[in-house]
Design a protein around this motif. Structure first.
Motif, short mmCIF file in Angstrom:
data_model
loop_
_atom_site.label_atom_id
_atom_site.label_comp_id
_atom_site.label_asym_id
_atom_site.label_seq_id
_atom_site.Cartn_x
_atom_site.Cartn_y
_atom_site.Cartn_z
N VAL A 135 0.67 -1.33 -0.37
CA VAL A 135 0.07 -0.24 -0.12
C VAL A 135 1.00 1.20 0.17
O VAL A 135 0.47 1.92 -0.95
CB VAL A 135 -0.68 0.04 0.95
CG1 VAL A 135 -1.51 1.46 1.08
CG2 VAL A 135 -2.57 -1.23 0.96
N MET A 136 1.83 1.23 0.58
CA MET A 136 3.04 2.48 0.99
C MET A 136 3.20 2.62 -0.14
O MET A 136 3.54 3.63 -1.33
CB MET A 136 3.95 2.24 2.00
CG MET A 136 3.72 2.16 3.34
SD MET A 136 4.94 2.00 4.25
CE MET A 136 6.23 2.68 3.90
N VAL A 137 4.00 1.44 -0.85
CA VAL A 137 4.31 1.82 -2.98
C VAL A 137 3.27 2.10 -3.58
O VAL A 137 3.10 3.46 -4.24
CB VAL A 137 5.28 0.55 -3.68
CG1 VAL A 137 5.16 0.59 -4.65
CG2 VAL A 137 6.38 -0.13 -2.15
N LEU A 138 2.10 1.91 -3.47
CA LEU A 138 1.22 2.35 -4.54
C LEU A 138 0.47 3.58 -4.04
O LEU A 138 0.79 4.06 -4.67
CB LEU A 138 -0.13 1.34 -3.91
CG LEU A 138 -0.09 -0.20 -4.79
CD1 LEU A 138 -1.26 -0.75 -4.74
CD2 LEU A 138 0.45 0.30 -6.30
N VAL A 139 0.42 4.27 -2.49
CA VAL A 139 0.32 6.23 -3.02
C VAL A 139 1.58 6.37 -2.89
O VAL A 139 1.64 7.52 -3.46
CB VAL A 139 -0.16 5.77 -1.07
CG1 VAL A 139 0.08 6.77 -0.29
CG2 VAL A 139 -1.37 4.49 -0.41
N GLY A 140 2.56 5.46 -2.56
CA GLY A 140 3.80 6.37 -2.67
C GLY A 140 3.45 6.57 -5.06
O GLY A 140 3.88 7.99 -5.67
N ILE A 141 3.86 5.57 -5.53
CA ILE A 141 3.77 6.09 -6.56
C ILE A 141 2.68 6.89 -7.28
O ILE A 141 2.11 8.43 -7.75
CB ILE A 141 3.31 4.24 -7.42
CG1 ILE A 141 4.28 4.16 -7.68
CG2 ILE A 141 2.86 4.54 -8.89
CD1 ILE A 141 4.12 2.06 -8.13
N TRP A 142 0.97 6.89 -5.97
CA TRP A 142 0.24 7.71 -6.90
C TRP A 142 0.30 9.21 -6.46
O TRP A 142 0.22 10.02 -7.35
CB TRP A 142 -1.56 7.67 -5.89
CG TRP A 142 -2.14 8.33 -5.62
CD1 TRP A 142 -3.00 9.02 -7.24
CD2 TRP A 142 -2.64 9.09 -5.05
NE1 TRP A 142 -3.62 9.72 -6.39
CE2 TRP A 142 -3.52 10.01 -5.59
CE3 TRP A 142 -1.93 9.26 -3.69
CZ2 TRP A 142 -4.29 11.05 -4.95
CZ3 TRP A 142 -2.69 10.27 -2.95
CH2 TRP A 142 -4.07 11.23 -3.60
N ALA A 143 1.04 9.25 -5.24
CA ALA A 143 1.71 10.55 -4.84
C ALA A 143 2.74 11.02 -5.85
O ALA A 143 2.63 12.25 -5.74
CB ALA A 143 1.98 10.90 -3.43
N TYR A 144 3.74 10.25 -6.01
CA TYR A 144 4.43 10.73 -6.98
C TYR A 144 4.01 11.13 -8.33
O TYR A 144 4.58 12.46 -9.07
CB TYR A 144 5.55 9.79 -7.20
CG TYR A 144 6.58 9.82 -8.44
CD1 TYR A 144 7.63 10.45 -8.34
CD2 TYR A 144 6.92 9.87 -10.01
CE1 TYR A 144 8.79 10.26 -8.44
CE2 TYR A 144 7.37 10.01 -10.87
CZ TYR A 144 8.66 10.19 -10.21
OH TYR A 144 9.77 10.68 -11.09
#
Lengths: 345, 467
Positions: free
Chosen positions: B383-392
């Motif tokens: 989830v952190m990676v996904l949220v990170g990608i979304w935020a990026y």
């Protein structure tokens, strides 16, 4: 445990005065109060980086006074232990030299090398640093399987390791500039201050006790005495590398020529050394390690005068340092490689 | 309620913390109600808002300073940990591995240890100067971060003389070191302070001259503007237009930050610890932190000037477009309606179970609970990676921070590995390098850059369309 009082002009050294005695324990006097066997373990901590050599002093002196024939296998094992210890000491030298110049890594690589050898010798002698392995008339215990398997492992990659060390330092511009042309000991200084060992050989004098005054089974072994002409810190560093290679060559030959037989001569349990005087010397990693022993016929040494090469090598510091910078003190001190345990005795 | 009647000395530690909190809570509630009832609080709140509105620049400045001061501490901790671990790997050691996983807490505990130590002032020290020196050093280091752009729109202040400000304030660090060396009343400190002064004066000039090439190219001293001029792909970074300038700048920056092989100011085998010899406790901690903050800012400045600042080395959208992947990060949670609730309710447990299943099935020695815990951790990671990608993809400043910190810490790692590899240079050799090689090279760089600009951009020249 060496204090050096520098008189400086800015960063430049005007005068230099080493203050000795912080590690003085009176080893020579202690040796007179125990018997000859005790002297072996008392002499051990003199040269704590290569104690196989300092513990040889009372042993060889007593054998000479007794006129004792040591079994050939024992002699070969002694040479094996000595050369292993020489490699351990030299590996540490390279690391310390780099550490004193500010390089953090070579000391760790040197310690890996040293640790393997020290563990190996621990398998042979029971102790890592102060071995107490040599005995009057032989050695304490034959080669064992643990030692031989560790030695086999180590022989497989020892030369490769040394080449790694070389890659890290030899062509390093900073290292070369910090050591080349620095602390030049010429033959005149060497003669005046009784230098020996790598410091002397780096000035171009091929003097090695193993060849000049052969002892043990060294005459039967084939090895060279590496020398350098420059006499500076860098030459001393390169010389140590060459000597490691020669030592590995000697170890290889010793392993191939190792005879069978006992490792201890027959000596009486209460050992009385006949009265007389004897002078013996060996080539330690730091130079000519010699001993002048007097016996009055009792079971205790009457006098055991030990000549430690570190003490004489240290004298050169006062002659070569003035005019250099503070930072060079470390490079020169480390390359002269004094062991303070032997200097202060 | 028997807790309340118990005497204070008989309370447990938790009670000593909780009970005052209860009283505080009650008191605050009473005050709030009273404040709102009498109309005092709304009045005060309005006043505060008006003051902030009238002085928005000052508030922004204070906020930025506070944020940056707070930022330096974790940044220094990360760098210290990197140094411990990376040098350990270079040395073929394990490095710290007892405090937290992989020893990640070791640098924090170092900091706490420094805090807990005795703060000692030697006899004969010049007390005011001795006390002030670490503060000057640390503030000199921290103040420079103000002008460094971390991301689009994320910087302390966009000075139009940002680079000049940077060099001027970075020079303050030297003053702190000389103060420390002089006030300690110690031979080693004095030698260390003088060495630091000599080294930094030698480095400051080539450092500034090497940056002049970039100033010529951009025509501005504002760091934010310099980063904007490097937008595009990695090929637009100034390191490719200024290779000589970059090399000179990098070497001079190493001297400026006092890193190996130029760390003779605190050469431990020669002069104990140089200027920091007599310092202990948190005063030493300030020097310690300042060294790592310096390392960070000098890497950040190198990244800003030569490596594109917060610009990504390639535009990820274009790459995805070429590959035929369409990514639309715009997400409107409202459009899902009740589906959102079901999503939040059902996805976590199912995903955790799915992630835990393979461990439970394949590792016979793992209990169900252990697999579930691992599944939970894995789910969080995903989830952190996904949220990170979304935020990026959604926010440019997240992408900016990612690339800026990524580049900066890569440079820091390079400095750290250099420390593990190289021996220390001598002070006269350092001055020789700086004055005989770096300054001429930097001047040559300025000359070449200026000539190239004239030849390529001067409109009166025939090949530029002039006549």
């Amino acid at each position: 445990m060496l204090r050096i009082v520098l008189k400086i002009d800015g960063e430049r050294i005007v005068d230099l005065d080493p203050v000795l005695g912080y590690l003085h324990r009176g080893v020579e006097k202690i040796c007179e109060n125990g018997d000859w066997h005790h002297a072996i373990s008392n002499c051990d901590p003199l040269e704590y980086a290569a104690s196989m050599f300092s513990e040889a002093m009372p042993v060889l002196a007593a054998e000479k006074l007794l006129d004792l024939e040591v079994p050939r296998r024992a002699e070969y094992i002694r040479v094996l232990a000595w050369e292993l210890n020489r490699v351990a000491s030299h590996a540490l030298f390279i690391g310390w030299l780099a550490l004193d110049l500010g390089g953090l890594t070579p000391i760790l690589y040197g310690f890996i090398e040293r640790d393997e050898i020290v563990e190996m010798l621990a398998a042979l002698t029971g102790q890592r640093v102060l071995f107490n392995y040599l005995r009057i008339g032989g050695v304490n215990g034959d080669l064992n399987h643990d030692f031989m398997s560790r030695l086999g492992d180590w022989m497989g990659h020892a030369l490769h390791r040394i080449e790694d060390q070389q890659r890290l330092l030899n062509a390093n511009e900073i290292f070369v500039r910090r050591t080349k042309g620095l602390g030049i000991v010429d033959r005149d200084i060497a003669r005046r201050t009784c230098l020996s060992g790598p410091v002397l050989r780096a000035t171009g004098v091929p003097y090695d006790v193993r060849r000049a005054h052969p002892y043990s089974v060294y005459p039967e072994l084939d090895f060279e005495i590496p020398t350098r002409e420059e006499g500076d810190s860098y030459a001393r560093y390169l010389l140590h590398l060459d000597e490691i290679k020669q030592s590995i060559r000697i170890i290889d030959q010793v392993l191939h020529q190792m005879p069978d037989g006992p490792v201890m001569a027959k000596i009486p349990r209460l050992l009385r050394i006949p009265p007389g005087r004897a002078y013996i010397s060996v080539e330690s990693p730091r130079g000519q390690y010699s001993c002048y022993a007097m016996s009055d016929g009792s079971d205790q040494p009457f006098r055991l005068r030990i000549h430690d090469p570190s003490f004489f090598n240290l004298q050169a510091v006062g002659l070569v340092m003035p005019g250099n910078l503070i930072a060079d003190t470390m490079a020169v001190m480390a390359s002269l490689d004094p062991i303070m345990g032997g200097v202060d005795k | 309620m028997s807790v309340i009647t118990r005497p204070w000395s008989r309370l447990t530690l938790a009670g000593k913390i909780v009970i005052p909190l209860i009283f505080l809570f009650v008191l605050l509630n009473v005050l709030l109600i009273a404040g709102f009832a009498t109309g005092v609080l709304p009045f005060l709140g309005g006043l505060l808002l008006r003051i902030i509105n009238d002085n928005v620049d000052i508030v922004r400045f204070i906020g930025a300073v506070t944020a940056l001061l707070l930022f330096t501490v974790p940044a220094a901790f990360v760098i210290i940990f990197m140094e411990l671990k990376l040098i350990a790997f270079v040395n073929l050691r394990l490095g710290p591995n007892r405090q937290g996983p992989w020893g990640v807490l070791s640098s924090t505990l170092h900091g706490l240890k420094v805090l807990a130590k005795e703060d000692f002032t030697p006899t004969g020290a010049d007390v005011p100067v001795f006390t002030l020196a670490p503060v000057v050093t640390y503030l000199g280091a921290v103040m420079t971060i103000m002008v460094i752009p971390f991301a689009p729109g994320l910087f302390g202040i966009d000075l139009n003389i940002g680079l000049l400000y940077f060099f001027a304030v970075a020079g303050l660090t030297t003053i702190g070191l000389i103060m420390a060396g002089w006030a300690s009343f110690n031979k080693y400190s004095l030698l260390g302070g003088l060495r630091a002064a000599a080294a930094i004066i030698s480095a400051e000039i080539p450092l500034t001259l090497a940056a002049v090439g970039v100033i010529l190219l951009t025509g501005t001293l504002s760091l934010n503007e310099i980063v904007l001029r490097q937008a595009g792909s990695a090929l637009d970074w100034f390191v490719f237009q200024q290779p000589l300038g970059f090399v000179v700048f990098f070497i001079a920056a190493t001297i400026e930050a006092g890193r190996t092989p130029f760390d003779m100011a605190e050469a431990d085998s020669e002069i104990v610890a140089g200027f920091a010899t007599e310092y202990s406790g948190m005063r030493f901690g300030f020097f310690f932190f300042a060294e790592y903050v310096n390392l960070f800012i000098i890497s950040a400045l190198t990244v800003t000037l030569f490596l594109g600042g917060w610009n990504a080395p390639f535009d990820i959208a274009i790459v995805l477009d070429r590959l035929g992947i369409v990514v639309d990060p715009t997400l409107d949670p409202g459009s899902l309606g009740m589906g959102l609730l079901w999503l939040l309710l059902l996805v976590p447990p199912i995903a955790i179970l799915l992630l835990a299943l393979p461990f439970w099935l394949l590792r016979s020695d793992w209990s169900l609970l252990k697999s579930l815990v691992v599944g939970f951790l894995l789910f969080n990671l995903v989830v952190m990676v996904l949220v990170g990608i979304w935020a990026y993809m959604s926010f440019p400043f997240v992408a900016g921070i990612f690339w800026f910190l990524g580049k900066t810490f890569t440079l820091v790692a390079l400095f750290v590995i250099m420390r593990g590899t190289l021996p220390r240079i001598r002070i006269d050799q350092l001055m020789g390098v700086a004055w005989k090689w770096l300054i001429p090279a930097a001047l040559l760089n300025i000359f070449i850059t200026a000539a190239a600009i004239v030849i390529l951009r001067d409109p009166s020249l025939p090949w530029n369309g002039g006549g």
